[in-house]
Write an enzyme that holds these catalytic residues in place. Structure first.
Site, PDB file in Angstrom:
ATOM      1  N   HIS A 262       0.870  -1.178   0.000  1.00  8.73           N
ATOM      2  CA  HIS A 262       0.000   0.000   0.000  1.00  8.73           C
ATOM      3  C   HIS A 262       0.916   1.240   0.000  1.00  8.73           C
ATOM      4  O   HIS A 262       2.043   1.171   0.501  1.00  8.73           O
ATOM      5  CB  HIS A 262      -0.822  -0.043   1.298  1.00  8.73           C
ATOM      6  CG  HIS A 262      -1.910   0.963   1.406  1.00  8.73           C
ATOM      7  ND1 HIS A 262      -1.673   2.264   1.762  1.00  8.73           N
ATOM      8  CD2 HIS A 262      -3.249   0.855   1.233  1.00  8.73           C
ATOM      9  CE1 HIS A 262      -2.829   2.919   1.799  1.00  8.73           C
ATOM     10  NE2 HIS A 262      -3.804   2.084   1.484  1.00  8.73           N
TER      11      HIS A 262
ATOM     12  N   ASP B 201       3.194  -4.734   8.076  1.00 10.26           N
ATOM     13  CA  ASP B 201       1.950  -3.977   7.906  1.00 10.26           C
ATOM     14  C   ASP B 201       0.820  -5.009   7.949  1.00 10.26           C
ATOM     15  O   ASP B 201       0.612  -5.745   6.992  1.00 10.26           O
ATOM     16  CB  ASP B 201       1.995  -3.244   6.562  1.00 10.26           C
ATOM     17  CG  ASP B 201       0.643  -2.652   6.174  1.00 10.26           C
ATOM     18  OD1 ASP B 201      -0.355  -2.910   6.879  1.00 10.26           O
ATOM     19  OD2 ASP B 201       0.582  -1.940   5.157  1.00 10.26           O
TER      20      ASP B 201
ATOM     21  N   GLN C 230      -4.320  -5.729   6.778  1.00  8.79           N
ATOM     22  CA  GLN C 230      -5.249  -6.661   6.140  1.00  8.79           C
ATOM     23  C   GLN C 230      -5.231  -8.046   6.775  1.00  8.79           C
ATOM     24  O   GLN C 230      -6.008  -8.907   6.368  1.00  8.79           O
ATOM     25  CB  GLN C 230      -4.920  -6.796   4.638  1.00  8.79           C
ATOM     26  CG  GLN C 230      -5.012  -5.506   3.855  1.00  8.79           C
ATOM     27  CD  GLN C 230      -6.447  -4.981   3.748  1.00  8.79           C
ATOM     28  OE1 GLN C 230      -7.420  -5.697   3.940  1.00  8.79           O
ATOM     29  NE2 GLN C 230      -6.577  -3.690   3.459  1.00  8.79           N
TER      30      GLN C 230
ATOM     31  N   LYS D  39     -10.661  -1.529  10.160  1.00  7.95           N
ATOM     32  CA  LYS D  39     -10.803  -2.643   9.229  1.00  7.95           C
ATOM     33  C   LYS D  39     -11.182  -3.927   9.975  1.00  7.95           C
ATOM     34  O   LYS D  39     -11.187  -5.012   9.404  1.00  7.95           O
ATOM     35  CB  LYS D  39      -9.499  -2.856   8.458  1.00  7.95           C
ATOM     36  CG  LYS D  39      -9.161  -1.700   7.500  1.00  7.95           C
ATOM     37  CD  LYS D  39      -7.944  -2.035   6.664  1.00  7.95           C
ATOM     38  CE  LYS D  39      -7.293  -0.826   6.040  1.00  7.95           C
ATOM     39  NZ  LYS D  39      -8.045  -0.236   4.945  1.00  7.95           N
TER      40      LYS D  39
ATOM     41  N   CYS E 113      -4.602   2.408  -3.674  1.00  6.15           N
ATOM     42  CA  CYS E 113      -3.387   2.949  -3.057  1.00  6.15           C
ATOM     43  C   CYS E 113      -2.214   1.996  -3.260  1.00  6.15           C
ATOM     44  O   CYS E 113      -1.399   1.793  -2.363  1.00  6.15           O
ATOM     45  CB  CYS E 113      -3.580   3.228  -1.572  1.00  6.15           C
ATOM     46  SG  CYS E 113      -4.776   4.519  -1.262  1.00  6.15           S
TER      47      CYS E 113
END
Lengths: 414, 149
Positions: free
Chosen positions: A127, A205, A208, A231, A371
């Site tokens: 991202h 990261d 997700q 999220k 993104c």
């Protein structure tokens, strides 16, 4: 709770927005969960209850409201720590979201530890939030930014990591636990072990991944771990940075101001203890408290059940989508290697047009570059469509998507 | 949305067969622009002779709305004087394609429609300022382009 489709369907009653009708009185089919998830009443009510009954600033005043608010806020830190199997909740830093967490590391750790000629390694499926902060840092320090490319299957080519590590110049390897476009789940264990052998720091990261699968930070062995609350059923404006205490203690502060100080004099200041050293200013109290309810909600269902539910949906969707002529699917064909994210293109129809046409049938997907323009360049497309699933989605909703896509073909006379 | 169609025959036709699609080498005006929301990019090329637009082309990647608007815009401005083009406004373009409703119904998709006009206004502005050294003639085109949506 049982991991049956019925049990998951039963959750829908907790999400008021899922009862909405959109456009021409169509039932909402919400498949934009990789962007943000919907919120259950438990979260919405907790935020409302905070403002109605407890609202106060935290950490200082001694009155009743302040103590209640402080306790609820700090209790969330413990809940997050337990959720991730982190022993010391002082390692949990509240930030606005994944983007702020990564920027915090790039600024506070990066500026002290990255020098001219050093290498930061990221990947092609990041991202923008895991690319741009490192561009800013490497440009400032005259350091280098390198990418692990992806193969035709959408998986990382790890031999490139070996090459980078062998230079001895790598200071940090930073990558998505799960790609927000391809859904690919990164081989975390392998990457971390390579980096540890080379004495290189690792940032994950997890924006997700944490919402969709069980994560045990005690086992992963990375140095920095970042994700967002919104999220995973939580409110916007709350995210978490986790790092080992020894690392955080050595780091310079990020934002200066209230709450992050021990003593302030005219020309010098000493820093507060962890985690407050990195939490300057009045934090997002109400939403942090709401976030606790989101985690409790997910834990009640069970993260393994959630993963299985999404895997079922993904398998079903991939099967059905393969039957549509002219539909291109991106990412690995093996559902077990991916999360509940499906990116696709439909003939030469631009994703924005697909998005607008299926929106007429109440289906909300994301169209655009997500993104991830570096990845779009690699895939040689300007944009893709993306359907992403969560706990409240059903196979019937996937059927609605399939019918809506057939409608796109009609409009464009394909 | 039901009452305000977007994907009319005309839009679909233009998206499949855009008009004036291509590149002009060494064009007097070359304006590149992108829609940061979706990653769409267009390049607009114009040749100016005798204060008129003698040649115009565009290329790039975009959705049906973007391609149709670029097509219609280039058709509409060909042969027009720079003064005419300066006055050209978004309603003229949108009504040509029956997309006036987008201004109210879709703040996102209006950006797809007006990327073409924004590029045109910026391009003409730069032409006056950089090539003609005539900022007076450029007027407020720059501001106008920036405030289109």
């Amino acid at each position: 709770m049982q991991s049956t489709a019925d049990a998951f369907e039963d959750l829908r009653k907790d999400f008021p927005v899922l009862n909405r009708r959109v456009r021409d009185d169509k039932k909402l089919v919400y498949f934009d969960n990789a962007a943000t998830t919907q919120k259950p009443n438990q979260v919405i009510d907790a935020i409302s209850d905070y403002y109605q009954n407890h609202n106060s600033n935290i950490h200082r005043a001694v009155h009743a409201l302040a103590e209640e608010s402080t306790e609820a806020f700090e209790n969330t830190r413990d809940i997050v720590a337990k959720f991730l199997n982190v022993e010391d909740s002082r390692e949990i830093i509240f930030v606005r979201g994944t983007t702020e967490g990564i920027n915090l590391v790039a600024y506070a750790w990066g500026r002290d530890n990255v020098k001219e000629g050093d290498i930061i390694v990221t990947t092609e499926y990041e991202h923008h939030s895991n690319i741009v902060p490192w561009q800013l840092l490497t440009q400032e320090k005259k350091a280098q930014l390198k990418y692990i490319d992806i193969d035709d299957n959408g998986e990382l080519m790890l031999d490139q990591l070996d090459d980078y590590l062998s230079t001895g110049k790598v200071k940090l390897v930073t990558f998505s636990h799960m790609s927000n476009v391809l859904g690919t789940i990164s081989p975390v264990e392998e990457i971390v072990s390579k980096c540890k052998n080379a004495g290189v720091k690792v940032l994950i990261d997890a924006a997700q991944s944490v919402p969709h699968m069980k994560v045990n930070l005690n086992e992963i062995g990375c140095d920095f771990f970042v994700f967002s609350g919104h999220k995973m059923l939580g409110p916007t404006g709350v995210g978490v940075l986790w790092a080992k205490k020894e690392v955080l203690e050595k780091m310079s502060p990020f934002l200066g101001g209230g709450d992050m100080i021990r003593e302030v004099h005219k020309y010098e200041t000493t820093w507060n203890d962890l985690p407050y050293k990195f939490e300057a200013g009045t934090p997002n109290i109400a939403d942090v408290i709401g976030f606790a309810k989101a985690i409790e909600y997910l834990e009640k269902i069970g993260m393994d059940n959630i993963r299985n539910h999404e895997l079922e949906l993904t398998k079903y969707a991939l099967e059905e989508m393969k039957k549509i002529p002219g539909l291109t699917l991106y990412g690995t064909k093996e559902p077990e290697k991916r999360g509940g994210v499906i990116s696709f293109n439909f003939n030469s129809v631009h994703p924005h047009d697909v998005g607008t046409i299926i929106d007429k049938d109440g289906v909300a997907i994301r169209s655009g570059h997500h993104c991830a323009q570096v990845l779009m360049e690699k895939l040689n497309v300007a944009a893709t469509n993306r359907a992403s699933f969560y706990i409240y989605n059903t196979k019937e909703e996937i059927d609605v998507l399939i019918t809506a896509l057939q409608n796109v073909a009609k409009v464009f006379k394909l | 949305m039901s009452g305000d169609p977007i994907y009319t025959e005309m839009i679909i036709e233009y998206s499949r067969n855009p008009s004036n699609f291509g590149k002009i080498d060494n064009a007097h005006i070359h304006q590149h622009d992108a829609n940061p929301l979706c990653g769409d990019t267009i390049d607009l090329y114009l040749n100016i002779d005798d204060n008129k637009i003698s040649e115009v082309k565009f290329d790039g990647h975009g959705c049906a709305i973007c391609m149709a608007c670029c097509s219609v815009l280039t058709e509409m401005i060909k042969g027009k004087t720079l003064d005419d083009v300066k006055k050209f406004d978004k309603d003229e373009l949108l009504s040509e394609l029956g997309l006036e409703h987008l201004v109210k119904t879709s703040p996102v998709r209006i950006k797809c429609a007006l990327l073409s006009l924004k590029s045109l206004k910026f391009g003409i502005y730069s032409y006056f300022v950089d090539k003609m050294k005539d900022s007076e003639s450029a007027g407020n085109l720059n501001e106008e382009a920036a405030n289109l949506y």
